[in-house]
Motif scaffolding. Structure first.
Motif, PDB file in Angstrom:
ATOM      1  N   GLU A  70       7.842  51.188   5.629  1.00  7.87           N
ATOM      2  CA  GLU A  70       6.744  50.703   6.113  1.00  7.87           C
ATOM      3  C   GLU A  70       5.514  50.692   5.465  1.00  7.87           C
ATOM      4  O   GLU A  70       4.598  50.043   5.603  1.00  7.87           O
ATOM      5  CB  GLU A  70       6.706  51.397   7.422  1.00  7.87           C
ATOM      6  N   ASP A  71       5.242  51.710   4.510  1.00 10.66           N
ATOM      7  CA  ASP A  71       4.011  51.939   3.897  1.00 10.66           C
ATOM      8  C   ASP A  71       4.072  51.193   2.533  1.00 10.66           C
ATOM      9  O   ASP A  71       2.947  51.681   1.728  1.00 10.66           O
ATOM     10  CB  ASP A  71       3.598  53.630   3.809  1.00 10.66           C
ATOM     11  N   ALA A  72       4.997  50.849   2.211  1.00  6.25           N
ATOM     12  CA  ALA A  72       5.130  50.008   0.821  1.00  6.25           C
ATOM     13  C   ALA A  72       3.926  49.168   0.562  1.00  6.25           C
ATOM     14  O   ALA A  72       3.713  48.276   1.466  1.00  6.25           O
ATOM     15  CB  ALA A  72       6.410  49.384   0.602  1.00  6.25           C
ATOM     16  N   VAL A  73       3.513  49.156  -0.623  1.00  4.73           N
ATOM     17  CA  VAL A  73       2.340  48.465  -1.080  1.00  4.73           C
ATOM     18  C   VAL A  73       2.894  47.823  -2.612  1.00  4.73           C
ATOM     19  O   VAL A  73       3.300  48.761  -3.405  1.00  4.73           O
ATOM     20  CB  VAL A  73       0.845  49.096  -1.281  1.00  4.73           C
ATOM     21  N   TRP A  74       2.931  46.439  -2.414  1.00  4.65           N
ATOM     22  CA  TRP A  74       3.416  45.808  -4.078  1.00  4.65           C
ATOM     23  C   TRP A  74       2.277  45.739  -4.961  1.00  4.65           C
ATOM     24  O   TRP A  74       1.067  45.657  -4.494  1.00  4.65           O
ATOM     25  CB  TRP A  74       3.989  44.388  -3.622  1.00  4.65           C
ATOM     26  N   ALA A  75       2.605  45.795  -6.026  1.00  4.26           N
ATOM     27  CA  ALA A  75       1.599  45.720  -7.160  1.00  4.26           C
ATOM     28  C   ALA A  75       0.852  44.460  -7.434  1.00  4.26           C
ATOM     29  O   ALA A  75      -0.194  44.457  -7.855  1.00  4.26           O
ATOM     30  CB  ALA A  75       2.459  46.246  -8.569  1.00  4.26           C
ATOM     31  N   VAL A  76       1.628  43.503  -7.190  1.00  9.43           N
ATOM     32  CA  VAL A  76       1.243  42.041  -7.154  1.00  9.43           C
ATOM     33  C   VAL A  76       1.596  41.526  -5.808  1.00  9.43           C
ATOM     34  O   VAL A  76       2.427  41.845  -5.093  1.00  9.43           O
ATOM     35  CB  VAL A  76       1.954  41.268  -8.171  1.00  9.43           C
ATOM     36  N   PRO A  77       0.851  40.444  -5.503  1.00  9.25           N
ATOM     37  CA  PRO A  77       1.241  39.603  -4.242  1.00  9.25           C
ATOM     38  C   PRO A  77       2.483  39.009  -4.304  1.00  9.25           C
ATOM     39  O   PRO A  77       3.159  38.454  -5.188  1.00  9.25           O
ATOM     40  CB  PRO A  77       0.125  38.347  -4.156  1.00  9.25           C
TER      41      PRO A  77
END
Length: 220
Positions: A70-77
């Motif tokens: 749930e807290d994952a953030v991608w390096a690029v869109p």
């Protein structure tokens, strides 16, 4: 990324096994095989190109059962929701053994996307969409390299069956790659910030001209 790599590794995919993260360092296990500059001699034959397509397909399919934290953030869109794309599937980011692609590493630019994003990116490299004699020689390829056969080999290895305008898709993905460098650079990430400051994105635009020239060449 470690969650994704663990998922793939546990399914038997040849990706770096995640070993852990501390305050400053992440550790993954090396994928055996030749990579980086040592990859070039391995990707010359059509069988080699097909093996790269097959490897990419296996990884794409395996990502579909992964559940993102749930807290994952991608390096690029993100670009879509079909699979998790690698983001940089070029020969140097694959492990090779005796002319066969046997592993896929360097997942830093992974993102949710349509499969075509990775397929088009890979085709830029494996076709290749490059006409510089010195660059082709470094790749072990002649100036009159049979690009259509290499395209078909990669797509056959991947199992692609849908209609495809390869040049249009490669052009679109090349522009996306340039835009991502600008986006990351403006956000302060390195080495992209340095590349932007030195004007490289504008210079890379020449890649699009080369790709378009090959379309004209094939039509003639």
């Amino acid at each position: 990324m470690h969650s994704l790599l663990r998922h793939l590794y546990d399914q038997g995919l040849p990706v770096p096994e995640p070993l852990g993260i501390d305050a400053d360092t992440e550790c993954v296990r090396l994928v055996p095989g030749d990579g980086g500059e040592a990859a070039w001699p391995h990707q010359v034959s059509l069988d080699a190109v097909a093996s790269a397509g097959e490897l990419l397909r296996r990884n794409h399919d395996a990502t579909r059962s992964w559940r993102r934290p749930e807290d994952a953030v991608w390096a690029v869109p993100a670009e879509g929701q079909d699979v998790i794309c690698h983001g940089d599937p070029q020969p140097g980011n694959m492990a090779w053994h005796d002319g066969i692609a046997v592993g896929l590493f360097d997942w830093d630019d992974a993102r949710p996307a349509e499969r075509m994003s990775d397929v088009a990116y890979a085709l830029e490299w494996f076709t290749p969409f490059d006409v510089d004699p010195d660059s082709l020689r470094r790749r072990g390829l002649p100036e009159d390299v049979d690009r259509p056969s290499r395209i078909h080999a990669f797509l056959d290895g991947y199992g692609w069956t849908e209609p495809l305008d390869v040049v249009d898709e490669v052009l679109r993905r090349q522009q996306r790659a340039i835009d991502e460098v600008v986006w990351l650079g403006k956000a302060g990430h390195e080495p992209q910030a340095t590349w932007v400051a030195e004007g490289w994105p504008a210079r890379w635009a020449s890649k699009l001209d080369v790709t378009e020239s090959l379309r004209r060449e094939w039509r003639e």
